[in-house]
Design a protein around this motif. Structure first.
Motif, mmCIF file in Angstrom:
data_model
loop_
_atom_site.group_PDB
_atom_site.id
_atom_site.type_symbol
_atom_site.label_atom_id
_atom_site.label_comp_id
_atom_site.label_asym_id
_atom_site.label_seq_id
_atom_site.Cartn_x
_atom_site.Cartn_y
_atom_site.Cartn_z
ATOM 1 N N ALA A 168 -21.069 41.690 0.631
ATOM 2 C CA ALA A 168 -20.048 40.873 1.282
ATOM 3 C C ALA A 168 -19.679 39.713 0.369
ATOM 4 N N ILE A 169 -18.394 39.594 0.071
ATOM 5 C CA ILE A 169 -17.867 38.512 -0.753
ATOM 6 C C ILE A 169 -16.816 37.790 0.074
ATOM 7 N N VAL A 170 -16.923 36.480 0.166
ATOM 8 C CA VAL A 170 -16.009 35.692 0.994
ATOM 9 C C VAL A 170 -15.248 34.709 0.112
ATOM 10 N N THR A 171 -13.954 34.583 0.362
ATOM 11 C CA THR A 171 -13.138 33.626 -0.382
ATOM 12 C C THR A 171 -12.252 32.827 0.560
ATOM 13 N N PRO A 172 -12.084 31.531 0.315
ATOM 14 C CA PRO A 172 -11.155 30.717 1.103
ATOM 15 C C PRO A 172 -9.739 30.766 0.533
ATOM 16 N N SER A 173 -9.341 31.914 0.044
ATOM 17 C CA SER A 173 -8.012 32.085 -0.547
ATOM 18 C C SER A 173 -7.456 33.441 -0.139
ATOM 19 N N ALA A 174 -6.462 33.432 0.751
ATOM 20 C CA ALA A 174 -5.850 34.689 1.171
ATOM 21 C C ALA A 174 -5.151 35.378 0.005
ATOM 22 N N SER A 175 -4.543 34.592 -0.873
ATOM 23 C CA SER A 175 -3.817 35.191 -1.989
ATOM 24 C C SER A 175 -4.760 35.879 -2.967
ATOM 25 N N CYS A 176 -5.930 35.302 -3.219
ATOM 26 C CA CYS A 176 -6.906 35.943 -4.099
ATOM 27 C C CYS A 176 -7.494 37.186 -3.443
ATOM 28 N N ALA A 177 -7.799 37.103 -2.143
ATOM 29 C CA ALA A 177 -8.317 38.270 -1.430
ATOM 30 C C ALA A 177 -7.313 39.419 -1.476
ATOM 31 N N ALA A 178 -6.033 39.087 -1.312
ATOM 32 C CA ALA A 178 -4.999 40.113 -1.354
ATOM 33 C C ALA A 178 -4.897 40.738 -2.743
ATOM 34 N N THR A 179 -5.079 39.934 -3.784
ATOM 35 C CA THR A 179 -5.026 40.463 -5.150
ATOM 36 C C THR A 179 -6.142 41.460 -5.385
ATOM 37 N N VAL A 180 -7.357 41.105 -5.013
ATOM 38 C CA VAL A 180 -8.495 42.005 -5.201
ATOM 39 C C VAL A 180 -8.283 43.289 -4.408
ATOM 40 N N ARG A 181 -7.864 43.144 -3.192
ATOM 41 C CA ARG A 181 -7.751 44.304 -2.305
ATOM 42 C C ARG A 181 -6.611 45.232 -2.694
ATOM 43 N N ASN A 182 -5.482 44.648 -3.087
ATOM 44 C CA ASN A 182 -4.287 45.464 -3.310
ATOM 45 C C ASN A 182 -4.019 45.795 -4.776
ATOM 46 N N ALA A 183 -4.400 44.897 -5.689
ATOM 47 C CA ALA A 183 -4.086 45.124 -7.098
ATOM 48 C C ALA A 183 -5.214 45.823 -7.857
ATOM 49 N N TYR A 184 -6.459 45.541 -7.498
ATOM 50 C CA TYR A 184 -7.576 46.079 -8.274
ATOM 51 C C TYR A 184 -7.620 47.608 -8.311
#
Length: 231
Positions: free
Chosen positions: A71-87
């Motif tokens: 489990a990795i948690v970030t206080p950044s929706a934009s960074c979470a979206a990058t990891v999830r959608n771009a990676y």
């Protein structure tokens, strides 16, 4: 639960209180938070501006640094979206298990009341990445409604962009300024003394406009409210 914090480069450099607030909330709920000191940028800025080779290198580094964490948690929706959608496009395979902070609380931990107290009138600004890339919906609002002593204001046209958009604010400055002027007008109409969101990047843009107007309205990340910080 053992949780890894991805603080994001913007928070690490400019808003360390946001990361500390995430830790405070999770530890209050009885979870262990670990921090990988080798973490850097997720590559969002490079990806969205077309520097995909550079973004790929940062994505591979991210995957290596956070390998082994469930489990990795970030206080950044934009960074979470990058990891999830771009990676998946950058490095292939399933993306690392990154959760935006509010979705981790509501969806993974099943919590909306984190024991927070914040005696202020607050307007919540849903950021574009949180709405459109992650589909957070009302998760942040569910958490805010449980905060003791807080009055949640209704924000007109809340789903409109604030005009930041990363490099958009630099490349299209006139349009960006016009957009944030509209946003600030609606925010001031709420009578709120605090504006919160789940991306400090957008809050920086909004906060700059509010400051230039000497409005007296503060911007804080939602994690700070949930931590009971910034009274």
């Amino acid at each position: 639960m053992r949780v890894a914090l991805f603080v994001s480069c913007v928070n690490d450099a400019l808003f360390p209180r946001t990361g500390r607030s995430v830790v405070a909330v999770l530890e209050r709920l009885g979870h262990e938070v670990v921090f990988e000191p080798a973490q850097t940028c997720c590559g969002q800025m490079h990806w969205t501006t077309g520097y995909h080779r550079e973004a790929e290198g940062l994505a591979r580094r991210f995957c290596e640094v956070f390998a082994g964490h469930d489990a990795i948690v970030t206080p950044s929706a934009s960074c979470a979206a990058t990891v999830r959608n771009a990676y998946p496009r950058l490095v292939g395979g399933d993306p690392p298990p990154v959760h935006e902070f509010t979705e981790f609380l509501t969806d993974v931990l099943g919590v909306t009341d984190v024991g927070a107290v914040f005696p202020h009138r607050v307007a919540y600004q849903p950021t574009c990445h949180s709405l459109r890339a992650l589909g957070l919906g009302d998760r942040p609002l569910r958490l805010l409604r449980e905060v003791r002593g807080m009055e949640l204001a209704d924000l007109d046209r809340a789903e409109e962009c604030c005009g930041f958009g990363g490099t958009f604010a630099v490349k299209n400055a006139d349009v960006s300024v016009a957009m944030v002027a509209d946003k600030v007008r609606h925010l001031r109409d709420t009578g709120a003394d605090v504006v919160c969101a789940v991306d400090t990047s957008c809050l920086t843009h909004i906060g700059g406009a509010l400051s230039r107007l000497r409005s007296g309205v503060r911007t804080v990340h939602l994690a700070e409210i949930l931590a009971g910080a910034g009274s």
